[in-house]
Structure formats: C-alpha cells, structure tokens
Design a protein around this motif. Structure first.
Motif, PDB file in Angstrom:
ATOM      1  N   LEU A 120       3.591 -34.808   3.967  1.00  0.00           N
ATOM      2  CA  LEU A 120       3.682 -33.430   3.474  1.00  0.00           C
ATOM      3  C   LEU A 120       2.400 -32.651   3.743  1.00  0.00           C
ATOM      4  O   LEU A 120       2.438 -31.436   3.973  1.00  0.00           O
ATOM      5  CB  LEU A 120       4.004 -33.426   1.977  1.00  0.00           C
ATOM      6  CG  LEU A 120       5.419 -33.875   1.594  1.00  0.00           C
ATOM      7  CD1 LEU A 120       5.583 -33.852   0.075  1.00  0.00           C
ATOM      8  CD2 LEU A 120       6.477 -33.002   2.248  1.00  0.00           C
ATOM      9  N   VAL A 121       1.264 -33.341   3.710  1.00  0.00           N
ATOM     10  CA  VAL A 121      -0.015 -32.686   3.971  1.00  0.00           C
ATOM     11  C   VAL A 121      -0.054 -32.109   5.388  1.00  0.00           C
ATOM     12  O   VAL A 121      -0.586 -31.022   5.619  1.00  0.00           O
ATOM     13  CB  VAL A 121      -1.174 -33.688   3.769  1.00  0.00           C
ATOM     14  CG1 VAL A 121      -2.515 -33.046   4.152  1.00  0.00           C
ATOM     15  CG2 VAL A 121      -1.220 -34.175   2.326  1.00  0.00           C
ATOM     16  N   ARG A 122       0.559 -32.827   6.343  1.00  0.00           N
ATOM     17  CA  ARG A 122       0.520 -32.410   7.744  1.00  0.00           C
ATOM     18  C   ARG A 122       1.760 -31.615   8.167  1.00  0.00           C
ATOM     19  O   ARG A 122       1.837 -31.160   9.321  1.00  0.00           O
ATOM     20  CB  ARG A 122       0.395 -33.649   8.638  1.00  0.00           C
ATOM     21  CG  ARG A 122      -0.854 -34.493   8.391  1.00  0.00           C
ATOM     22  CD  ARG A 122      -2.117 -33.811   8.872  1.00  0.00           C
ATOM     23  NE  ARG A 122      -2.109 -33.616  10.315  1.00  0.00           N
ATOM     24  CZ  ARG A 122      -2.475 -34.567  11.198  1.00  0.00           C
ATOM     25  NH1 ARG A 122      -2.863 -35.763  10.773  1.00  0.00           N
ATOM     26  NH2 ARG A 122      -2.459 -34.297  12.490  1.00  0.00           N
ATOM     27  N   TYR A 123       2.728 -31.461   7.268  1.00  0.00           N
ATOM     28  CA  TYR A 123       4.004 -30.842   7.631  1.00  0.00           C
ATOM     29  C   TYR A 123       3.816 -29.419   8.180  1.00  0.00           C
ATOM     30  O   TYR A 123       4.343 -29.080   9.250  1.00  0.00           O
ATOM     31  CB  TYR A 123       4.940 -30.818   6.426  1.00  0.00           C
ATOM     32  CG  TYR A 123       6.264 -30.137   6.702  1.00  0.00           C
ATOM     33  CD1 TYR A 123       7.294 -30.806   7.347  1.00  0.00           C
ATOM     34  CD2 TYR A 123       6.479 -28.806   6.321  1.00  0.00           C
ATOM     35  CE1 TYR A 123       8.504 -30.183   7.610  1.00  0.00           C
ATOM     36  CE2 TYR A 123       7.686 -28.176   6.575  1.00  0.00           C
ATOM     37  CZ  TYR A 123       8.692 -28.866   7.217  1.00  0.00           C
ATOM     38  OH  TYR A 123       9.883 -28.245   7.482  1.00  0.00           O
ATOM     39  N   LYS A 124       3.059 -28.586   7.473  1.00  0.00           N
ATOM     40  CA  LYS A 124       2.878 -27.196   7.885  1.00  0.00           C
ATOM     41  C   LYS A 124       2.243 -27.111   9.265  1.00  0.00           C
ATOM     42  O   LYS A 124       2.613 -26.261  10.101  1.00  0.00           O
ATOM     43  CB  LYS A 124       2.016 -26.453   6.845  1.00  0.00           C
ATOM     44  CG  LYS A 124       1.774 -24.982   7.176  1.00  0.00           C
ATOM     45  CD  LYS A 124       3.056 -24.184   7.172  1.00  0.00           C
ATOM     46  CE  LYS A 124       2.797 -22.710   7.383  1.00  0.00           C
ATOM     47  NZ  LYS A 124       4.046 -21.912   7.453  1.00  0.00           N
TER      48      LYS A 124
END
Length: 469
Positions: free
Chosen positions: A349-353
């Motif tokens: 989720l940290v790298r999703y954007k």
C-alpha cells in the motif's frame, strides 16, 4: 480429567470462543488492540509457564518440515526490509506472521487429552453457532448490513458480515465450517434426529454464505463439496441418498434458489469468471444462461430481467471485473519490477500510489487500494523467492493433511481430516480474489483450528480405538 487444568488449556478455550465473536479493534497509539492480539500472547505466556512447571507435555507431531517452511519465508521477509519505504507496516506484518507461527506451534505440539479436545470443539462450536445465528438475525432485521458491492442486486437488503467485519471475510469463515457440518450430518451421526439437527446447522451456514453475496465464496463452496465427495465417495454418497437426507438437500436447494438475487448473482458470477478466463469466449455459459447471442428465450434468467436490464447488469459486472483485474495487474507489475526481494514486506500500500502514477492505466481512482490477491501481495512485497517460500508453507501443510488422511482409520479422524482439507482449500482459493491471509481475526482462526485438528488426529493414532457415536 484432571481437577486442575493447565493455563494453556483455558487460554486456548477462551481463544476458540472469543476470537470469532469479538470483532472489536482499537489502537493504543500505533499498536492495534483486538481479541487475537490479546489472546495469542496470553496463550504463549501460559504455554511457557505450564511447560516450565511441567503442567503440559509436548507430543511427537513432526513439526520440522513446516518449521523450515515458516523460517524460510521469515528470513526472506526480513531481507526484504532493505527495500521497505516504511518500516512501521513492515514490522507489524512480521509481528503478525510470527504470532500465527507461534500459535500454530503451541496448539499442534501441546499434548491435550481427548476430553480437552472435546471441550475445545464445544467452545468453538458454540461460538460459531452464535456467529451463524446472528448472521441470520442481522439480515432479517437489517442490522448494520454491508452495502458495498451490491451491483447487479435488486432485491437484497444488504450483505451479511456477522462478527467478521466484512462479508468477504465472513464468507471465508463460513466456508471453513461448512464441510465439517456437512460430514457430521451425512457421514458421522447414525441417528436420524442427530443427522437432521446437524443438517439444519449446516443449512444455516449455507444460507449465511448466500447472504454474504460473495461470488468467489459460492464457487469455493461448490469446490469444497466436490472435494468432500472425491475424498469419501462411497461413504458420503451412500449416506446422502437416504430418503430423509435427500429430502433435506431438496428443501435447502429450494430455499436457496428462491432467496433474493441468487439467480442474478449466480449469473453474474459465471459471467465474471468467463470474462476473467477469456475476453473472447464465444457462446459462453453466461450467454446461454441468459439466452444470449440474440436467441429468443432459452435462458433460465429470462423471467428475471429483460434485455435492457441484462445488458446493464453485464456492463456493471464488466466494470467490476476490469477493476479487479487491474488491481491484480498492479500487483504483478510491482512484483515484476522487484523480482528478487520485492518492495518490502508490508509495503504494498505504501508503494501503490507510486505505481498507479507511473502506469496511469492501473489507476482506478484511489491513492491506496488492496491488490485483492494474497499471493500477488506476497510476491510484490517479497519477490518471487518470497512467493515460492510462502506457497511452500501451504504445500507442506497439505502434505501433512494427506498423510493424516491416509493414516486415519477412525471415522471421526477421517471426517476431521477431510473437512480440514476441503475447508482449507476454500480458504486458499478465496485468497485468489481477496487478502484473507492478511486478516488477523480470520487467519488466527485458520491456524488455531488447523493446529488443533491436526494434533488431535495425529495423537488419536496412538490411542486405543474409542466407541463411535
């Protein structure tokens, strides 16, 4: 039964009853607080205290193969920390993983008595019965029904999640239970009254599963049923064709068929699976069900919706399929670009954007969104090596189950093993479309029940035969 039971026994008893029932979760600063967060450390401390005081003994369950598999994934996950953009979610993910490993080790290795196992079954059974009954009450009275994902549903009031927070989680929990109650009703009990009463409980869970309106869970339930029949073909079929059991199945099927939106949701499920498997499959099952390809009539759904309504439902289902496949593609791209050790455990989720910005075709309008596939999540976070090690855990797990299945001569042990094989299969299959392995309440139940069931069957082989019910 001893006058004074070890603390471990009471702690496990409490966990079996409370974890399914208590969905409450809060935070003490950055630390989560929930039933499993309290009870797993309690079981651990109790086991250490009991073992040091010699109030418990360890059995001879061969733990080494799965311990190696657990350790291999843990080492790879720790190595992946060098790529983690944020250490906080990484440490939390590792802590949760270790808690499951420790819990499984304790319940599979501690030597409990047959009477203690019976009490465990009663505690979990009572808890599961309350959860299932509440699910029915929740739907009837419209209590906090989940309204997410109600596309293509016109009659349903909402989706049931009972005490498992989310309908998808609840569906997976119910699917874990269904094979066991089906086998108890059809195979284990000899008295007609006991069979019918147990079948009524099984039917309650089937109805709960339908009311979650989780299409993947419906498909998984059918797969679990197929496994039950394949593993106990003669015994199951011989008992299932008795008049009172046949009548029970017919009544249940009739009830299910006429439940709100079952037919349209089934059509939607088949249509969605076709679109995922092939975008260009001519004359597919879903088309035939709806009398597709311009044919007049012929589909059993023709009475449910006219052509415009069917087209609208298909368009909605198509959008849902595209969104889900896009999420999977995001996980796959993340894994491909970080093939060795991933982006760091807990950091999807940290790298999703970053990834949906880099690849606009993957953007579905959210800054963060789950990959909706546990295996892709693991692969994205720990690379291909981590994914291989993670899958190896469940390969070893099933190697244990099939060894116990072949070795079981006691009817109850055979039933437990088959129920666990089928129930676990539904859990692992549903993880292809959800991140259920990463839901603490649900995953704790999975490893707690698995460890106790495997230990019971293993230890039963060393005991004299017990009279059957």
């Amino acid at each position: 039964m001893q006058a004074r039971q070890p603390f471990t026994y009471y702690a496990v008893l409490a966990a079996l009853f409370l974890i399914p029932l208590v969905p409450y979760k809060t935070y003490l600063g950055p630390l989560p607080l929930s039933a499993e967060v309290v009870l797993i450390p309690l079981i651990t401390v109790a086991a250490l205290a009991d073992y040091s005081k010699r109030r418990i003994k360890l059995n001879d369950f061969p733990f080494t193969p799965i311990a190696i598999a657990f350790a291999a994934f843990f080492v790879i996950a720790v190595i992946s920390l060098v790529k983690a953009a944020s250490l906080a979610p990484a440490i939390m993910e590792l802590a949760r993983y270790l808690s499951y490993v420790v819990l499984f080790f304790i319940v599979v290795k501690v030597q409990f008595t047959r009477e203690q196992y019976r009490r465990f079954a009663q505690s979990f059974g009572l808890s599961a019965l309350i959860v299932g009954a509440y699910g029915i009450v929740q739907y009837i009275f419209g209590i906090s029904l989940n309204t997410a994902g109600l596309y293509a549903l016109k009659e349903a009031k909402g989706r049931v999640d009972s005490t498992l927070v989310n309908p998808n989680y609840y569906a997976s929990f119910v699917n874990l239970l269904i094979p066991a109650f089906l086998l108890l009703a059809v195979v284990y009990w000899r008295e007609k009254k006991a069979q019918l009463l147990t079948f009524a409980v099984y039917a309650m869970y089937v109805i709960n599963l339908i009311l979650t309106y989780t299409r993947a869970a419906w498909v998984a339930m059918l797969g679990g049923l197929a496994l039950v029949v394949l593993l106990m073909p003669k015994t199951f079929i011989k008992n299932a064709v008795r008049p009172h059991m046949l009548l029970s199945f017919m009544v249940l099927l009739t009830i299910v068929y006429f439940m709100p939106d079952v037919q349209s949701r089934t059509y939607s499920a088949v249509y969605a699976m076709e679109k995922i498997v092939s975008k260009h499959l001519p004359g597919g099952i879903a088309d035939r069900l709806a009398g597709g390809n311009g044919d007049e009539g012929g589909g059993f759904l023709d009475d449910e919706a006219d052509g415009d309504e069917t087209a609208e439902d298909e368009a909605t289902t198509n959008r849902a399929v595209v969104s889900r496949v896009t999420l999977w593609k995001t996980g796959w791209v993340m894994m491909k670009e970080n093939p060795v050790i991933g982006v760091g455990i807990g950091n999807y989720l940290v790298r999703y954007k970053e990834y949906v910005t880099k690849y606009p075709e993957l953007d579905i309008g959210h800054d963060q969104y789950s990959v909706h596939n546990s295996y892709l999540k693991v692969g994205a976070e720990t690379g291909f090596l981590g994914l291989i090690a993670f899958v190896a855990i469940y390969i070893v797990y099933y190697a244990y189950l099939f060894r116990l299945y072949r070795a079981s001569t006691d009817r109850l042990c055979k039933l437990i093993t088959v129920a666990l094989i089928a129930g676990s299969a539904t859990f692992l299959v549903q993880n292809l479309s959800n991140n259920l392995i990463f839901i603490p309440q649900l995953n704790t139940i999975f490893w707690l029940i698995s460890g106790l069931a495997m230990a019971f069957v293993h230890e039963a082989a060393a005991r004299p035969s017990q009279p059957q019910a």
